[in-house]
Design a protein around this motif. Structure first.
Motif, PDB file in Angstrom:
ATOM      1  N   LEU A 163       0.841  -1.204   0.000  1.00 28.76           N
ATOM      2  CA  LEU A 163       0.000   0.000   0.000  1.00 28.76           C
ATOM      3  C   LEU A 163       0.877   1.256   0.000  1.00 28.76           C
ATOM      4  O   LEU A 163       0.628   2.205  -0.755  1.00 28.76           O
ATOM      5  CB  LEU A 163      -0.912  -0.011   1.231  1.00 28.76           C
ATOM      6  N   ALA A 164       1.916   1.259   0.831  1.00 30.57           N
ATOM      7  CA  ALA A 164       2.798   2.432   0.908  1.00 30.57           C
ATOM      8  C   ALA A 164       3.432   2.713  -0.456  1.00 30.57           C
ATOM      9  O   ALA A 164       3.447   3.851  -0.939  1.00 30.57           O
ATOM     10  CB  ALA A 164       3.875   2.214   1.971  1.00 30.57           C
ATOM     11  N   GLU A 165       3.894   1.658  -1.114  1.00 33.35           N
ATOM     12  CA  GLU A 165       4.541   1.833  -2.414  1.00 33.35           C
ATOM     13  C   GLU A 165       3.530   2.300  -3.469  1.00 33.35           C
ATOM     14  O   GLU A 165       3.819   3.191  -4.279  1.00 33.35           O
ATOM     15  CB  GLU A 165       5.161   0.493  -2.831  1.00 33.35           C
ATOM     16  N   HIS A 211       0.793   6.814  -6.681  1.00 30.13           N
ATOM     17  CA  HIS A 211      -0.500   7.486  -6.904  1.00 30.13           C
ATOM     18  C   HIS A 211      -0.391   8.982  -6.599  1.00 30.13           C
ATOM     19  O   HIS A 211      -0.868   9.837  -7.365  1.00 30.13           O
ATOM     20  CB  HIS A 211      -1.542   6.821  -5.999  1.00 30.13           C
ATOM     21  N   LEU A 212       0.264   9.320  -5.486  1.00 26.35           N
ATOM     22  CA  LEU A 212       0.415  10.731  -5.107  1.00 26.35           C
ATOM     23  C   LEU A 212       1.273  11.478  -6.129  1.00 26.35           C
ATOM     24  O   LEU A 212       0.989  12.634  -6.454  1.00 26.35           O
ATOM     25  CB  LEU A 212       1.028  10.834  -3.708  1.00 26.35           C
ATOM     26  N   ALA A 213       2.290  10.803  -6.644  1.00 27.83           N
ATOM     27  CA  ALA A 213       3.137  11.426  -7.672  1.00 27.83           C
ATOM     28  C   ALA A 213       2.308  11.707  -8.929  1.00 27.83           C
ATOM     29  O   ALA A 213       2.456  12.760  -9.572  1.00 27.83           O
ATOM     30  CB  ALA A 213       4.320  10.519  -8.005  1.00 27.83           C
ATOM     31  N   GLU A 214       1.417  10.781  -9.275  1.00 28.51           N
ATOM     32  CA  GLU A 214       0.551  10.952 -10.444  1.00 28.51           C
ATOM     33  C   GLU A 214      -0.408  12.130 -10.243  1.00 28.51           C
ATOM     34  O   GLU A 214      -0.627  12.946 -11.151  1.00 28.51           O
ATOM     35  CB  GLU A 214      -0.234   9.637 -10.654  1.00 28.51           C
ATOM     36  N   VAL A 215      -0.963  12.250  -9.039  1.00 28.04           N
ATOM     37  CA  VAL A 215      -1.873  13.373  -8.739  1.00 28.04           C
ATOM     38  C   VAL A 215      -1.109  14.696  -8.860  1.00 28.04           C
ATOM     39  O   VAL A 215      -1.599  15.662  -9.453  1.00 28.04           O
ATOM     40  CB  VAL A 215      -2.496  13.215  -7.330  1.00 28.04           C
ATOM     41  N   ALA A 252      -1.099  21.930  -6.875  1.00 23.79           N
ATOM     42  CA  ALA A 252      -1.792  21.487  -5.654  1.00 23.79           C
ATOM     43  C   ALA A 252      -0.831  21.083  -4.562  1.00 23.79           C
ATOM     44  O   ALA A 252       0.255  20.580  -4.817  1.00 23.79           O
ATOM     45  CB  ALA A 252      -2.699  20.313  -5.974  1.00 23.79           C
ATOM     46  N   ARG A 253      -1.262  21.307  -3.346  1.00 20.59           N
ATOM     47  CA  ARG A 253      -0.573  20.743  -2.187  1.00 20.59           C
ATOM     48  C   ARG A 253      -1.419  19.532  -1.782  1.00 20.59           C
ATOM     49  O   ARG A 253      -2.548  19.682  -1.296  1.00 20.59           O
ATOM     50  CB  ARG A 253      -0.569  21.776  -1.080  1.00 20.59           C
ATOM     51  N   VAL A 254      -0.905  18.331  -2.031  1.00 22.51           N
ATOM     52  CA  VAL A 254      -1.746  17.135  -1.899  1.00 22.51           C
ATOM     53  C   VAL A 254      -1.821  16.664  -0.447  1.00 22.51           C
ATOM     54  O   VAL A 254      -0.806  16.462   0.219  1.00 22.51           O
ATOM     55  CB  VAL A 254      -1.236  16.005  -2.820  1.00 22.51           C
ATOM     56  N   VAL A 255      -3.058  16.520   0.022  1.00 21.96           N
ATOM     57  CA  VAL A 255      -3.345  15.998   1.354  1.00 21.96           C
ATOM     58  C   VAL A 255      -3.840  14.561   1.162  1.00 21.96           C
ATOM     59  O   VAL A 255      -4.726  14.323   0.340  1.00 21.96           O
ATOM     60  CB  VAL A 255      -4.444  16.835   2.043  1.00 21.96           C
ATOM     61  N   ASN A 288       3.480  10.454   2.223  1.00 16.29           N
ATOM     62  CA  ASN A 288       3.102  11.770   1.682  1.00 16.29           C
ATOM     63  C   ASN A 288       3.987  12.848   2.283  1.00 16.29           C
ATOM     64  O   ASN A 288       4.115  12.928   3.498  1.00 16.29           O
ATOM     65  CB  ASN A 288       1.631  12.087   1.979  1.00 16.29           C
ATOM     66  N   ASP A 289       4.571  13.696   1.426  1.00 16.00           N
ATOM     67  CA  ASP A 289       5.382  14.763   2.022  1.00 16.00           C
ATOM     68  C   ASP A 289       4.534  15.989   2.329  1.00 16.00           C
ATOM     69  O   ASP A 289       5.038  17.041   2.692  1.00 16.00           O
ATOM     70  CB  ASP A 289       6.605  15.109   1.155  1.00 16.00           C
TER      71      ASP A 289
END
Length: 334
Positions: free
Chosen positions: A143-145, A150-154, A161-164, A208-209
Motif C-alpha cells: 500500500l505504501a509503495e 499514486h500521489l506522484a501521479e496526482v 496542488a498541495r496534496v493531502v 506523503n510529504d
C-alpha cells in the motif's frame, strides 16, 4: 515536513464518496463548491472496483485481488477486477485534472488505510489478512509503495496542488479491540497490538510529504494513537462523539492537530441553519476552555461520512452547507 507545520487548511471539504457514476459531474460539483479544499470524488455506485476497498486494492504494488461473493480476495495476477479499478481511477483523475486547471491550493485524495484493508481483504483460504501478521506487513508495504506512485501521479496532473492524503480507517477501532469477525462469523480475530498498529500506520503516513488525515466514522476513534502515528488531521463523525473523547480532543487541538468534524448528515435529511450545525462544536470549545478564536483555524467542516447513499441534490446541498457552516464559525466564533 514537520508534523504540524503551520499552513492554512480550507474551511470545509468532503469525505470522499458521492452518489451516481459520472466522474465529470462529480469533479465539477466538488471543485465548484470547495474552492479552497476540493477532493477527488469516489463513485462506488459504479460497482466493484469503484468501491472504497477495490479502489485502494487497485493501487497496490505486486499484490492483486478479485471479487468473490464474500468480498475481495487475493489473486496471483491482475485480473478483470483490478483492471476495472485502475481504469475507473484513471477516469476520476482525468475528470479532476480537467476541473483543476491552474488550481493552487490544498487537494485531498483518499485511500483505505492498512488496517481496514487487512480486515476486508481475504487471503486464499477465505480468512482476512488481519489474522496473519506477515500478510498484514506485506499489505502495508504494498500500500505504501502504491500510494507513493499514486500521489506522484496526482501531483503531475495538478502541479499547483498541495496534496493531502486521507487514510480511511473505519475498522481501526474494531482491529484494536478484537471485534473483527472471522469468515464463519462465530469468532473474532484477536486484537492487534497497539504498537504494531501504530507502526504500520506511521509507515503509510510517511509516504506523503504533505499532511495526512486519518478518517473514521466509527465510534471511539483512537485520537492519541493517530497523532503518534503522524496524522496532521483526524476526521470523525461529531454525532458519535462522547464525553470520553473530550480530553483527547482538547489535547489534539492544543498539540496542533486539525480536526475534520463531521457535522452535516451524510444521508438525505433536513438541513438546519448553518450556525446550528456547528453549535455543538462551539459548546465543546467552551467546555474545554479553549479560545473561541482558534475554532476556525483548528477545524475543517465536513459531512458526517461519505455521501454515496445520498441523492445527488442532497449531496450538493450538504457540501454547500459545510461551506456555509464553516463561514459561520469564522465570522462568529463566540
Amino acid at each position: 515536513m514537520s508534523e504540524h507545520e503551520d499552513f492554512s487548511w480550507g474551511p470545509a471539504t468532503g469525505i470522499g464518496s458521492m452518489p451516481g457514476g459520472d466522474a465529470r459531474e462529480a469533479a465539477k460539483t466538488v471543485t465548484g463548491i470547495f474552492e479552497d479544499f476540493p477532493h477527488l470524488p469516489e463513485l462506488p455506485a459504479r460497482g466493484p472496483g469503484a468501491d472504497m476497498i477495490g479502489r485502494t486494492l487497485g493501487l497496490l504494488v505486486e499484490m492483486y485481488a478479485h471479487v468473490e461473493p464474500s468480498g475481495w480476495r487475493v489473486s496471483d495476477r491482475p485480473g478483470r477486477d483490478t483492471r476495472r479499478a485502475r481504469s475507473w481511477m484513471g477516469e476520476d483523475l482525468d475528470a479532476l485534472e480537467e476541473f483543476t486547471q491552474g488550481y493552487e491550493g490544498l487537494l485531498k485524495v483518499q485511500a483505505v488505510g492498512p488496517w481496514t484493508l487487512a480486515a476486508a481483504l481475504e487471503l486464499r483460504g477465505g480468512e482476512a489478512a488481519l489474522g496473519d501478521p506477515g500478510a498484514c506487513r506485506d499489505l502495508a508495504a504494498s500500500l505504501a509503495e502504491g500510494l507513493r506512485a499514486h500521489l506522484a501521479e496526482v501531483r503531475r496532473r495538478v502541479p499547483g496542488a498541495r496534496v493531502v492524503l486521507q487514510l480511511d480507517e473505519p475498522s481501526l477501532t474494531a482491529v484494536l479491540t478484537g471485534q473483527v469477525r472471522t469468515a464463519s462469523g462465530y469468532r473474532t480475530y484477536r486484537a492487534v497490538d497497539r504498537q504494531v498498529v501504530e507502526s504500520a500506520l506511521r509507515d503509510v503516513v510517511a509516504v506523503n510529504d504533505g499532511p495526512v488525515i486519518v478518517h473514521s466514522c466509527a465510534p471511539d476513534v483512537p485520537f492519541a494513537l493517530l497523532r503518534r502515528a503522524g496524522a496532521a488531521g483526524i476526521s470523525f463523525d461529531f454525532g458519535l462523539f462522547t464525553e470520553r473523547d473530550e480530553e483527547q480532543i482538547g489535547e489534539a487541538v492544543e498539540g496542533g492537530t486539525r480536526l475534520l468534524v463531521g457535522v452535516v448528515e451524510s444521508a438525505d435529511a433536513p438541513l438546519s441553519d448553518p450556525a446550528g450545525s456547528v453549535m455543538g462544536v462551539r459548546t465543546l470549545w467552551r467546555r474545554l476552555g479553549l479560545n473561541p478564536g482558534t475554532l476556525a483555524e483548528s477545524l475543517v467542516v465536513t459531512p458526517s461520512c461519505g455521501l454515496a447513499g445520498a441523492s445527488p441534490a442532497y449531496a450538493r446541498a450538504a457540501l454547500a452547507h459545510c461551506v456555509k457552516a464553516a463561514r459561520s464559525l469564522a465570522d462568529n466564533p463566540e
